[in-house]
Design an enzyme around this catalytic site. Structure first.
Site, PDB file in Angstrom:
ATOM      1  N   SER A  26      33.696  37.482  42.382  1.00 19.32           N
ATOM      2  CA  SER A  26      34.169  38.651  42.350  1.00 19.32           C
ATOM      3  C   SER A  26      34.395  38.806  40.315  1.00 19.32           C
ATOM      4  O   SER A  26      33.517  39.756  39.870  1.00 19.32           O
ATOM      5  CB  SER A  26      35.336  38.021  41.285  1.00 19.32           C
ATOM      6  N   TYR A  59      36.796  40.736  44.326  1.00 23.65           N
ATOM      7  CA  TYR A  59      38.227  40.532  43.913  1.00 23.65           C
ATOM      8  C   TYR A  59      38.447  39.984  43.001  1.00 23.65           C
ATOM      9  O   TYR A  59      37.052  40.076  41.915  1.00 23.65           O
ATOM     10  CB  TYR A  59      38.338  39.497  45.036  1.00 23.65           C
TER      11      TYR A  59
END
EC number: 4.1.1.11
Length: 156
Positions: A26, A59
Site C-alpha cells: 500500500s 491501495y
C-alpha cells in the site's frame, strides 16, 4: 453507452516522506489529504513518480492526521525515495450516458513542500443543454494555502 473511468480525486506533487519496504503493501497517506479529495482507505490509486517516471497502482492506508505523511510501502517503496514528488489519482467507474446527463465532479489538491494544501480545485464536467457533451470547469478554491472567496469552499 458503456462504462468509463473518470478521475474523481487527485493529490498533485505530494512529496514522499518515507519509503518502507518492510511493510506488507500500500501507500500510507495523511487522512486529512484523503478526506479533502474523497479518497477512501483501501481504495485503489494510480501513482506517477515525477522524479523517475515510474508508474504503479496500489491501495491507500490512512496514516497519522496532520503529519503530511506520504509513505509508499512494500514493493512500491522500491519505486520511490524520500523527497520524490508523486501524483496520486483515484478513479470511479461511471456510465457514460449518466455523465452526459448528470455531469461529474473531481477534487484536486496541489501540495506544498510539506504536503499541506497549496491549491485546491473542484473540477467539473457540466452537461451541455443538448445532453450530447460536457463542458469542463476548474474552480480554484484555495490559492497559496489561503481560502479564496468562493461559496464552494464550505463543501467537504
Amino acid at each position: 453507452m458503456g462504462k468509463i473511468r473518470l478521475m474523481h480525486a487527485k493529490l498533485h506533487r505530494v512529496r514522499v516522506t518515507e519509503a518502507n519496504v518492510g511493510y506488507i503493501g500500500s501507500i500510507t497517506i495523511d487522512p486529512q489529504l484523503l478526506d479533502r479529495v474523497g479518497i477512501l482507505p483501501l481504495e485503489e490509486v494510480d501513482i506517477v513518480n515525477l522524479n523517475n517516471g515510474k508508474r504503479f497502482s496500489t491501495y491507500v492506508f490512512p496514516g497519522e492526521a496532520g503529519t503530511g505523511e506520504v509513505c509508499p510501502n512494500g514493493g512500491a517503496a522500491l519505486l520511490c525515495q524520500p523527497g520524490d514528488l508523486l501524483i496520486i489519482y483515484a478513479y470511479e467507474e461511471r456510465d457514460r450516458s449518466e455523465v452526459l446527463q448528470q455531469g461529474h465532479h473531481a477534487r484536486v489538491i496541489v501540495a506544498d513542500e510539506n504536503n499541506q494544501i497549496k491549491q485546491f480545485f473542484h473540477q467539473t464536467l457540466i452537461p451541455t443543454e443538448e445532453g450530447k457533451g460536457v463542458s469542463f470547469h476548474s474552480d480554484e478554491i484555495i490559492l497559496n494555502g489561503q481560502p479564496k472567496n468562493n461559496p464552494i469552499l464550505s463543501e467537504n
